[in-house]
Design an enzyme around this catalytic site. Structure first.
Site, PDB file in Angstrom:
ATOM      1  N   GLU A   1      -7.589  -4.021  10.504  1.00 57.60           N
ATOM      2  CA  GLU A   1      -6.896  -5.227  10.013  1.00 57.60           C
ATOM      3  C   GLU A   1      -7.672  -6.475  10.403  1.00 57.60           C
ATOM      4  OE1 GLU A   1      -3.820  -5.178   8.555  1.00 57.60           O
ATOM      5  OE2 GLU A   1      -3.377  -3.052   8.845  1.00 57.60           O
TER       6      GLU A   1
ATOM      7  N   LYS B   1       4.502   4.420  18.381  1.00 56.13           N
ATOM      8  CA  LYS B   1       4.516   5.802  17.883  1.00 56.13           C
ATOM      9  C   LYS B   1       4.857   6.792  19.001  1.00 56.13           C
ATOM     10  CE  LYS B   1       1.237   4.765  14.175  1.00 56.13           C
ATOM     11  NZ  LYS B   1      -0.205   4.643  13.871  1.00 56.13           N
TER      12      LYS B   1
ATOM     13  N   GLY C   1      -3.322   5.438   5.669  1.00 55.02           N
ATOM     14  CA  GLY C   1      -3.807   5.485   4.290  1.00 55.02           C
ATOM     15  C   GLY C   1      -2.664   5.642   3.316  1.00 55.02           C
TER      16      GLY C   1
ATOM     17  N   GLY D   1     -12.669  -2.566   5.741  1.00 57.90           N
ATOM     18  CA  GLY D   1     -11.237  -2.463   5.454  1.00 57.90           C
ATOM     19  C   GLY D   1     -10.532  -1.392   6.285  1.00 57.90           C
TER      20      GLY D   1
ATOM     21  N   VAL E   1       4.994   8.104  12.218  1.00 58.91           N
ATOM     22  CA  VAL E   1       4.020   8.546  13.230  1.00 58.91           C
ATOM     23  C   VAL E   1       3.040   9.513  12.569  1.00 58.91           C
ATOM     24  CG1 VAL E   1       3.680   9.701  15.456  1.00 58.91           C
ATOM     25  CG2 VAL E   1       5.790   8.420  15.036  1.00 58.91           C
TER      26      VAL E   1
ATOM     27  N   THR F   1       0.827  -1.210   0.000  1.00 56.95           N
ATOM     28  CA  THR F   1       0.000   0.000   0.000  1.00 56.95           C
ATOM     29  C   THR F   1       0.863   1.264   0.000  1.00 56.95           C
ATOM     30  OG1 THR F   1      -1.621  -1.257   1.247  1.00 56.95           O
ATOM     31  CG2 THR F   1      -1.906   1.117   1.230  1.00 56.95           C
TER      32      THR F   1
ATOM     33  N   GLU G   1       9.467  10.480   8.846  1.00 52.11           N
ATOM     34  CA  GLU G   1       8.268  11.306   9.033  1.00 52.11           C
ATOM     35  C   GLU G   1       6.987  10.475   9.004  1.00 52.11           C
ATOM     36  OE1 GLU G   1       7.837  14.984   9.501  1.00 52.11           O
ATOM     37  OE2 GLU G   1       6.113  13.841  10.172  1.00 52.11           O
TER      38      GLU G   1
HETATM   39  N1  HSE Z   1      -3.058   0.656  11.921  1.00 43.76           N
HETATM   40  C1  HSE Z   1      -2.617   2.021  11.968  1.00 43.76           C
HETATM   41  C2  HSE Z   1      -3.786   2.914  12.384  1.00 43.76           C
HETATM   42  C3  HSE Z   1      -2.080   2.415  10.614  1.00 43.76           C
HETATM   43  O1  HSE Z   1      -4.919   2.421  12.458  1.00 43.76           O
HETATM   44  O2  HSE Z   1      -3.593   4.082  12.685  1.00 43.76           O
HETATM   45  C4  HSE Z   1      -1.168   3.604  10.630  1.00 43.76           C
HETATM   46  O3  HSE Z   1       0.003   3.400  11.354  1.00 43.76           O
END
Ligand code: HSE
Length: 403
Positions: A185, A200, A297, A182, A127, A11, A124
């Site tokens: 996960e 993070k 995204g 979607g 996070v 992605t 960058e």
């Molecule tokens: N799984 C993470 C979220 C993706 O839902 O924020 C971005 O790191």
């Protein structure tokens, strides 16, 4: 022309190629030189893909090509990504990554390695996805002593909590729906248990302190025990429940924590809903500031990776300063932290509970006379835990910290 390689055509990796292509003119202008994606590394083949000819399966081909100056690591995980990153930096190639696991686990080592080889390790996108937060901490807020960073750093959990709040739905139902759409996960553990936000905030805390904040040492609690009833109480108190990842300087030490918290409508993070992320930063000169946007995204995350590529292109042969030492930051034990707590009990125990938690306030909801909510006075976490334990089966659900 500066040659670039992308590791991992998933992605984010495919997004990086798309951003460089779609915004070519602007990207090249801002980089000061043309950028070209020469290689895309992936185990898979992509027959019919417009960039099929750029696909390679062997990292050595990229490593041995002296023309490649910048590598985007969008593979994720700590296995091969770690090895490839070290090899690239050792060869003097800058690496730009979205890989928070790797940055949280080996950040200071990789930053030092880049410095040693006159190149850069930039992260960058690791996070807050597309939200600029690493660069503001590194470049813009350099005159500040940062006293606090509090973030909503996980879009999946913020989406789930926002839906629970808005629709009165239960956690399991919203998670299922988020998976079907979607947004979440298929294995949502890293998100809903707070591990993703933990990595993070470890990265942000490290930049805040200039020392290494080990993510294994950060108290982390997810959102799986939060119910729609908790939101009813929150609403009646003019509050919301958010999964907060926070880091605060307290004296010489640092408190770092990830947990669902009740926050008032005055709190700047109160209005952050859905998949959006935000990072609240308090500096000793600037005061409060906040950074808001899409934390995940394809294109938002890829845009952040490409911003790092541009930064690397502007600094070929030069090191961009980043203060994140190997020395461990001293983290405070959460047991000693003082705050208010909220919890629910059976109505019959209200009197006993108020006697136990002197100065506690009762919160009643007319629709559930059989139970009530309790807001404790400010107290240490360990004192709260001892008293809370004594309530045994009188308790309902989980306790929630108040921030
Ligand atoms: N799984 C993470 C979220 C993706 O839902 O924020 C971005 O790191």
């Amino acid at each position: 022309m500066i040659q670039v390689a992308v590791l991992g055509y998933g992605t984010v990796g495919s997004g990086v190629v798309e951003v460089i292509e779609k915004n070519k003119e602007m990207v090249n202008k801002k980089a000061g030189e043309g950028l070209n994606v020469k290689y895309i590394l992936d185990l898979r083949d992509f027959p019919g893909d417009p960039y099929e000819q750029k696909l390679v399966h062997d990292f050595a081909q990229i490593l041995e090509d002296d023309e490649v100056k910048i590598i985007c690591e969008t593979m994720g995980g700590v296995g091969p990504a770690y090895t490839f990153t070290k090899q690239a930096l050792n060869a003097g190639k800058s690496v730009c990554t979205s890989n928070k696991e790797l940055v949280a686990a080996h950040g200071p080592e990789l930053i030092a390695l880049a410095k040693e080889h006159n190149c850069n390790y930039l992260f960058e996108a690791s996070v807050g996805g597309g939200i600029p937060i690493i660069r503001p901490l590194n470049y813009s807020l350099t005159a500040e002593r940062i006293e606090e960073i509090t973030g909503i750093l996980n879009g999946t959990t913020n989406y789930i909590l926002s839906k629970m709040e808005k629709e009165g739905a239960d956690f399991d139902d919203v998670l299922k729906e988020a998976q079907e759409k979607g947004y979440a996960e298929r294995n949502p553990e890293a998100d809903v248990e707070g591990h993703d936000a933990c990595r993070k905030i470890a990265i942000l805390s490290s930049l805040m302190t200039g020392k290494n904040v080990d993510y294994n040492q950060i108290y982390t609690e997810g959102i799986t025990k939060i119910t729609s009833r908790d939101f009813d109480y929150a609403k009646s108190m003019g509050m919301s429940i958010k999964l907060l990842a926070l880091s605060k300087e307290i004296g010489e030490d640092t408190l770092a924590m990830v947990a669902p918290c009740l926050i008032s409508s005055e709190h700047p993070l109160h209005m952050v809903n859905g998949v959006f992320n935000a990072v609240f930063v308090k500096g000793n000169m600037l005061g409060d500031s906040m950074y808001y946007g899409r934390g995940a995204g394809k294109l938002p995350t890829a845009s952040a990776v490409v911003s790092d590529v541009i930064d690397c292109a502007r600094h070929i042969g030069k090191v961009i300063m980043c203060f994140w030492d190997n020395e461990d930051a001293k983290l405070l034990n959460i047991d000693d932290i003082e705050r208010k707590f909220f919890f629910r009990i059976k109505s019959g125990s209200a009197e006993k509970t108020c006697a136990l938690f002197k100065g506690a306030e009762l919160v009643r909801l007319p629709e559930v006379p059989e139970e009530c909510g309790i807001v404790t006075p400010v107290m240490k976490e360990k004192e709260f835990a001892t008293l809370y334990e004594q309530l045994g089966d009188e308790r309902i659900g989980t306790r929630i910290r108040m921030e």
